[in-house]
Design a protein around this motif. Structure first.
Motif, PDB file in Angstrom:
ATOM      1  N   GLU A  53       1.258   8.802   6.562  1.00  0.00           N
ATOM      2  CA  GLU A  53       2.569   8.309   6.962  1.00  0.00           C
ATOM      3  C   GLU A  53       2.526   7.761   8.385  1.00  0.00           C
ATOM      4  O   GLU A  53       3.132   6.724   8.690  1.00  0.00           O
ATOM      5  CB  GLU A  53       3.614   9.425   6.861  1.00  0.00           C
ATOM      6  CG  GLU A  53       5.021   8.942   7.188  1.00  0.00           C
ATOM      7  CD  GLU A  53       6.064  10.049   7.113  1.00  0.00           C
ATOM      8  OE1 GLU A  53       7.098   9.833   6.477  1.00  0.00           O
ATOM      9  OE2 GLU A  53       5.820  11.135   7.695  1.00  0.00           O
ATOM     10  N   MET A  54       1.797   8.434   9.256  1.00  0.00           N
ATOM     11  CA  MET A  54       1.682   7.967  10.639  1.00  0.00           C
ATOM     12  C   MET A  54       0.942   6.627  10.689  1.00  0.00           C
ATOM     13  O   MET A  54       1.359   5.717  11.430  1.00  0.00           O
ATOM     14  CB  MET A  54       0.961   9.012  11.491  1.00  0.00           C
ATOM     15  CG  MET A  54       0.932   8.679  12.969  1.00  0.00           C
ATOM     16  SD  MET A  54       0.544  10.092  14.026  1.00  0.00           S
ATOM     17  CE  MET A  54      -1.015  10.647  13.311  1.00  0.00           C
ATOM     18  N   LEU A  55      -0.109   6.467   9.916  1.00  0.00           N
ATOM     19  CA  LEU A  55      -0.831   5.201   9.863  1.00  0.00           C
ATOM     20  C   LEU A  55       0.073   4.071   9.388  1.00  0.00           C
ATOM     21  O   LEU A  55       0.111   2.993   9.966  1.00  0.00           O
ATOM     22  CB  LEU A  55      -2.040   5.321   8.925  1.00  0.00           C
ATOM     23  CG  LEU A  55      -3.316   5.938   9.484  1.00  0.00           C
ATOM     24  CD1 LEU A  55      -4.266   6.279   8.345  1.00  0.00           C
ATOM     25  CD2 LEU A  55      -3.985   4.991  10.463  1.00  0.00           C
ATOM     26  N   THR A  56       0.817   4.347   8.330  1.00  0.00           N
ATOM     27  CA  THR A  56       1.690   3.332   7.750  1.00  0.00           C
ATOM     28  C   THR A  56       2.764   2.905   8.735  1.00  0.00           C
ATOM     29  O   THR A  56       3.024   1.710   8.924  1.00  0.00           O
ATOM     30  CB  THR A  56       2.339   3.864   6.458  1.00  0.00           C
ATOM     31  OG1 THR A  56       1.308   4.198   5.524  1.00  0.00           O
ATOM     32  CG2 THR A  56       3.255   2.825   5.838  1.00  0.00           C
ATOM     33  N   GLU A 119      -0.835   2.292   0.062  1.00  0.00           N
ATOM     34  CA  GLU A 119       0.478   2.248   0.711  1.00  0.00           C
ATOM     35  C   GLU A 119       0.417   1.493   2.031  1.00  0.00           C
ATOM     36  O   GLU A 119       1.325   0.720   2.362  1.00  0.00           O
ATOM     37  CB  GLU A 119       1.011   3.662   0.940  1.00  0.00           C
ATOM     38  CG  GLU A 119       1.443   4.363  -0.339  1.00  0.00           C
ATOM     39  CD  GLU A 119       2.076   5.717  -0.054  1.00  0.00           C
ATOM     40  OE1 GLU A 119       2.259   6.057   1.131  1.00  0.00           O
ATOM     41  OE2 GLU A 119       2.382   6.430  -1.028  1.00  0.00           O
ATOM     42  N   LEU A 120      -0.652   1.698   2.779  1.00  0.00           N
ATOM     43  CA  LEU A 120      -0.823   0.979   4.034  1.00  0.00           C
ATOM     44  C   LEU A 120      -1.039  -0.507   3.761  1.00  0.00           C
ATOM     45  O   LEU A 120      -0.500  -1.365   4.467  1.00  0.00           O
ATOM     46  CB  LEU A 120      -2.002   1.556   4.823  1.00  0.00           C
ATOM     47  CG  LEU A 120      -2.317   0.902   6.169  1.00  0.00           C
ATOM     48  CD1 LEU A 120      -1.109   0.947   7.099  1.00  0.00           C
ATOM     49  CD2 LEU A 120      -3.519   1.593   6.823  1.00  0.00           C
ATOM     50  N   ARG A 121      -1.818  -0.822   2.741  1.00  0.00           N
ATOM     51  CA  ARG A 121      -2.031  -2.222   2.380  1.00  0.00           C
ATOM     52  C   ARG A 121      -0.713  -2.898   2.022  1.00  0.00           C
ATOM     53  O   ARG A 121      -0.455  -4.043   2.408  1.00  0.00           O
ATOM     54  CB  ARG A 121      -3.016  -2.326   1.210  1.00  0.00           C
ATOM     55  CG  ARG A 121      -3.325  -3.770   0.816  1.00  0.00           C
ATOM     56  CD  ARG A 121      -4.499  -3.852  -0.145  1.00  0.00           C
ATOM     57  NE  ARG A 121      -4.210  -3.214  -1.408  1.00  0.00           N
ATOM     58  CZ  ARG A 121      -4.820  -2.113  -1.861  1.00  0.00           C
ATOM     59  NH1 ARG A 121      -5.764  -1.523  -1.123  1.00  0.00           N
ATOM     60  NH2 ARG A 121      -4.516  -1.598  -3.032  1.00  0.00           N
ATOM     61  N   GLU A 122       0.143  -2.174   1.315  1.00  0.00           N
ATOM     62  CA  GLU A 122       1.438  -2.727   0.939  1.00  0.00           C
ATOM     63  C   GLU A 122       2.290  -3.021   2.175  1.00  0.00           C
ATOM     64  O   GLU A 122       2.937  -4.078   2.264  1.00  0.00           O
ATOM     65  CB  GLU A 122       2.173  -1.744   0.024  1.00  0.00           C
ATOM     66  CG  GLU A 122       3.518  -2.229  -0.466  1.00  0.00           C
ATOM     67  CD  GLU A 122       4.215  -1.217  -1.361  1.00  0.00           C
ATOM     68  OE1 GLU A 122       5.425  -1.379  -1.577  1.00  0.00           O
ATOM     69  OE2 GLU A 122       3.552  -0.274  -1.835  1.00  0.00           O
TER      70      GLU A 122
END
Length: 202
Positions: A53-56, A119-122
């Motif tokens: 979540e922090m990365l995103t 999720e990060l890619r999105e």
């Protein structure tokens, strides 16, 4: 409740960006972010459910900070609508992004992580698509020469020029980088008519 403090959340995400740029994605931990932000241990874990979540959210935060303010956007609409003006605006854009080196380097780390985290890619795909679409629409509305494809090609070329500037700063001199931007605009817009005159220049 501390989780609802938007200023603290933004400060933690800014700290996460600094950690990413310095230590890479593997070095991004709650503890490292707390230390970078100068807050008590355990603060970051109160704001983010987990590291993903922090990365995103860090990916979103980089683009928030890279967005130009209204005054800068308005200034871009001023002046003549010719190739020289396009060149001037692009030099300013490269300098503005390069002036936030930790953000751009963190974004490179996030892109690598995005190959392993859907999720990060999105998030990054959405943010970059929105940014690119906005640049295209603003360019077309401005009356500057060049079409949508021109804007995309400039985006691709300038992004890699910024990568070289931040990761291998001795590869090209500042003068060479400036000349490359000028030549890039001249070649992409060769044969295309200048845009509409600026207000008051008709």
């Amino acid at each position: 409740m501390v989780r609802r403090n938007p200023e603290r959340r933004a400060a933690l995400l800014d700290a996460a960006i600094e950690v990413l740029s310095r230590e890479g994605a593997r070095g991004l931990t709650f503890r490292a972010v707390d230390q970078q932000a100068g807050v008590p241990a355990g603060t970051a874990s109160n704001y983010f459910a987990n590291r993903d979540e922090m990365l995103t959210q860090a990916g979103d935060r980089v683009y928030e900070r890279l967005e130009p303010d209204e005054a800068l956007v308005a200034a871009g609409r001023e002046g003549p609508r010719d190739r020289a003006r396009v060149t001037e605006l692009l030099h300013a854009l490269v300098d503005r992004v390069a002036d936030f080196p930790t953000g751009f380097l963190a974004l490179l780390e996030l892109r690598l992580e995005a190959t392993r985290r859907p999720e990060l890619r999105e998030v990054l795909t959405r943010r970059i698509r929105t940014d690119l679409d906005l640049n295209v629409s603003q360019h077309l509305e401005s009356g500057l020469p060049g079409d949508a494809t021109t804007v995309v090609l400039l985006y691709l070329a300038l992004n890699w020029l910024i990568v070289e500037r931040l990761t291998l700063p001795d590869l090209f001199t500042q003068e060479q980088r400036q000349e490359l931007v000028t030549v890039l605009v001249d070649r992409l817009l060769a044969g295309q008519p200048d845009g509409v005159p600026a207000d008051g220049e008709r």
